[in-house]
Write a protein that holds these residues in place. Structure first.
Motif, PDB file in Angstrom:
ATOM      1  N   ASP A 113      56.915  47.523  29.484  1.00  0.00           N
ATOM      2  CA  ASP A 113      56.358  46.324  28.872  1.00  0.00           C
ATOM      3  C   ASP A 113      56.424  45.135  29.841  1.00  0.00           C
ATOM      4  OD1 ASP A 113      55.283  44.829  26.606  1.00  0.00           O
ATOM      5  OD2 ASP A 113      57.271  43.904  26.497  1.00  0.00           O
ATOM      6  N   ALA A 114      57.546  44.997  30.526  1.00  0.00           N
ATOM      7  CA  ALA A 114      57.707  43.894  31.478  1.00  0.00           C
ATOM      8  C   ALA A 114      56.728  44.029  32.651  1.00  0.00           C
ATOM      9  CB  ALA A 114      59.145  43.845  31.987  1.00  0.00           C
ATOM     10  N   TYR A 115      56.565  45.240  33.180  1.00  0.00           N
ATOM     11  CA  TYR A 115      55.616  45.439  34.281  1.00  0.00           C
ATOM     12  C   TYR A 115      54.177  45.207  33.809  1.00  0.00           C
ATOM     13  CZ  TYR A 115      59.233  47.179  37.395  1.00  0.00           C
ATOM     14  OH  TYR A 115      60.346  47.277  38.200  1.00  0.00           O
ATOM     15  N   ASN A 116      53.873  45.581  32.585  1.00  0.00           N
ATOM     16  CA  ASN A 116      52.534  45.311  32.053  1.00  0.00           C
ATOM     17  C   ASN A 116      52.280  43.817  31.944  1.00  0.00           C
ATOM     18  OD1 ASN A 116      51.080  47.738  31.655  1.00  0.00           O
ATOM     19  ND2 ASN A 116      52.456  48.280  29.994  1.00  0.00           N
ATOM     20  N   ARG A 117      53.294  43.065  31.515  1.00  0.00           N
ATOM     21  CA  ARG A 117      53.134  41.601  31.435  1.00  0.00           C
ATOM     22  C   ARG A 117      52.901  41.013  32.830  1.00  0.00           C
ATOM     23  NH1 ARG A 117      58.011  40.222  29.360  1.00  0.00           N
ATOM     24  NH2 ARG A 117      58.488  42.143  28.303  1.00  0.00           N
ATOM     25  N   ARG A 118      53.643  41.507  33.820  1.00  0.00           N
ATOM     26  CA  ARG A 118      53.450  41.032  35.200  1.00  0.00           C
ATOM     27  C   ARG A 118      52.045  41.354  35.691  1.00  0.00           C
ATOM     28  NH1 ARG A 118      58.373  43.252  38.757  1.00  0.00           N
ATOM     29  NH2 ARG A 118      56.761  42.965  40.338  1.00  0.00           N
ATOM     30  N   ALA A 119      51.606  42.584  35.438  1.00  0.00           N
ATOM     31  CA  ALA A 119      50.268  42.996  35.878  1.00  0.00           C
ATOM     32  C   ALA A 119      49.194  42.164  35.189  1.00  0.00           C
ATOM     33  CB  ALA A 119      50.060  44.482  35.596  1.00  0.00           C
ATOM     34  N   ASN A 120      49.346  41.947  33.895  1.00  0.00           N
ATOM     35  CA  ASN A 120      48.360  41.168  33.158  1.00  0.00           C
ATOM     36  C   ASN A 120      48.319  39.715  33.613  1.00  0.00           C
ATOM     37  OD1 ASN A 120      47.578  43.411  31.711  1.00  0.00           O
ATOM     38  ND2 ASN A 120      48.904  42.966  29.965  1.00  0.00           N
ATOM     39  N   ALA A 121      49.459  39.191  34.038  1.00  0.00           N
ATOM     40  CA  ALA A 121      49.494  37.818  34.554  1.00  0.00           C
ATOM     41  C   ALA A 121      48.763  37.717  35.897  1.00  0.00           C
ATOM     42  CB  ALA A 121      50.940  37.345  34.697  1.00  0.00           C
ATOM     43  N   ALA A 122      48.890  38.744  36.731  1.00  0.00           N
ATOM     44  CA  ALA A 122      48.267  38.724  38.060  1.00  0.00           C
ATOM     45  C   ALA A 122      46.806  39.155  38.024  1.00  0.00           C
ATOM     46  CB  ALA A 122      49.052  39.634  39.008  1.00  0.00           C
ATOM     47  N   ARG A 123      46.401  39.845  36.983  1.00  0.00           N
ATOM     48  CA  ARG A 123      45.070  40.452  36.924  1.00  0.00           C
ATOM     49  C   ARG A 123      43.914  39.471  37.112  1.00  0.00           C
ATOM     50  NH1 ARG A 123      40.850  42.112  33.698  1.00  0.00           N
ATOM     51  NH2 ARG A 123      40.159  44.254  34.055  1.00  0.00           N
ATOM     52  N   PRO A 124      43.877  38.315  36.431  1.00  0.00           N
ATOM     53  CA  PRO A 124      42.710  37.428  36.610  1.00  0.00           C
ATOM     54  C   PRO A 124      42.517  36.979  38.057  1.00  0.00           C
ATOM     55  CG  PRO A 124      43.979  36.769  34.678  1.00  0.00           C
ATOM     56  CD  PRO A 124      44.788  37.800  35.393  1.00  0.00           C
ATOM     57  N   ALA A 125      43.601  36.603  38.725  1.00  0.00           N
ATOM     58  CA  ALA A 125      43.486  36.167  40.117  1.00  0.00           C
ATOM     59  C   ALA A 125      43.106  37.340  41.020  1.00  0.00           C
ATOM     60  CB  ALA A 125      44.793  35.535  40.589  1.00  0.00           C
ATOM     61  N   ALA A 126      43.712  38.505  40.778  1.00  0.00           N
ATOM     62  CA  ALA A 126      43.397  39.688  41.584  1.00  0.00           C
ATOM     63  C   ALA A 126      41.942  40.099  41.372  1.00  0.00           C
ATOM     64  CB  ALA A 126      44.334  40.836  41.218  1.00  0.00           C
ATOM     65  N   LYS A 127      41.483  40.025  40.136  1.00  0.00           N
ATOM     66  CA  LYS A 127      40.100  40.399  39.839  1.00  0.00           C
ATOM     67  C   LYS A 127      39.127  39.486  40.575  1.00  0.00           C
ATOM     68  CE  LYS A 127      36.817  41.170  36.123  1.00  0.00           C
ATOM     69  NZ  LYS A 127      36.497  41.066  34.701  1.00  0.00           N
ATOM     70  N   ALA A 128      39.400  38.194  40.584  1.00  0.00           N
ATOM     71  CA  ALA A 128      38.527  37.234  41.285  1.00  0.00           C
ATOM     72  C   ALA A 128      38.466  37.559  42.775  1.00  0.00           C
ATOM     73  CB  ALA A 128      39.017  35.812  41.054  1.00  0.00           C
ATOM     74  N   ILE A 129      39.603  37.863  43.378  1.00  0.00           N
ATOM     75  CA  ILE A 129      39.657  38.201  44.791  1.00  0.00           C
ATOM     76  C   ILE A 129      38.865  39.490  45.050  1.00  0.00           C
ATOM     77  CG2 ILE A 129      41.209  38.951  46.653  1.00  0.00           C
ATOM     78  CD1 ILE A 129      43.343  37.052  45.331  1.00  0.00           C
ATOM     79  N   CYS A 130      39.080  40.479  44.208  1.00  0.00           N
ATOM     80  CA  CYS A 130      38.418  41.768  44.401  1.00  0.00           C
ATOM     81  C   CYS A 130      36.915  41.696  44.120  1.00  0.00           C
ATOM     82  CB  CYS A 130      39.086  42.831  43.533  1.00  0.00           C
ATOM     83  SG  CYS A 130      40.741  43.270  44.079  1.00  0.00           S
ATOM     84  N   GLU A 131      36.527  40.917  43.119  1.00  0.00           N
ATOM     85  CA  GLU A 131      35.097  40.770  42.843  1.00  0.00           C
ATOM     86  C   GLU A 131      34.394  40.091  44.009  1.00  0.00           C
ATOM     87  OE1 GLU A 131      35.023  38.794  39.018  1.00  0.00           O
ATOM     88  OE2 GLU A 131      34.568  40.694  38.002  1.00  0.00           O
ATOM     89  N   ALA A 132      35.052  39.097  44.616  1.00  0.00           N
ATOM     90  CA  ALA A 132      34.470  38.412  45.762  1.00  0.00           C
ATOM     91  C   ALA A 132      34.311  39.381  46.940  1.00  0.00           C
ATOM     92  CB  ALA A 132      35.337  37.225  46.178  1.00  0.00           C
TER      93      ALA A 132
END
Length: 136
Positions: A113-132
């Protein structure tokens, strides 16, 4: 009039049934995974794939560690190349073995659960970087 509409709908349904059956037969499920992005991803570790069902939470925990580490690494480096987005499983396995392997089931579920929360917190920024980078 209403009965004619029902008969027309029933006839249409019956006429399309063979087409759906043929299309359904053409769908062949496969266990082989193919990816459009970073197709040369490292495979999960063999022990994870062979783990008994009653211990599947251990596999899920390693997967959650892997996902969190990778999304955070993308944000930290500002890069989304395939080696950063999908590195080997070694770091996730090491974290599991060093910190979690001797834990109880409920502790591993909490850690997931804790790792999922960390991943979900980082996901929007990571997605923006990867989409670019065209790599999402």
């Amino acid at each position: 009039m209403r009965q004619a509409q029902h008969l027309t709908l029933a006839a249409l349904t019956l006429s399309l049934t063979p087409a759906f059956a043929v299309a359904e037969r053409d769908l062949v499920p496969t266990l082989e995974r193919r990816f459009d992005v970073c197709p040369d991803r490292p495979a999960e570790l063999s022990w994870m794939q062979e783990i008994p069902l009653r211990q599947a939470y251990q596999r899920v925990l390693v997967q959650d560690i892997y996902r969190a580490q990778n999304l955070e690494r993308i944000v930290e480096t500002g890069s989304c190349n395939c080696e950063i987005r999908f590195p080997s499983w070694d770091d996730a396995e090491a974290m599991f073995r060093e910190v979690h392997a001797s834990g109880e089931r409920w502790e591993m579920l909490q850690a997931s659960d804790a790792y999922n929360r960390r991943a979900n917190a980082a996901r929007p920024a990571a997605k923006a970087i990867c989409e670019a980078a065209g790599n999402w």
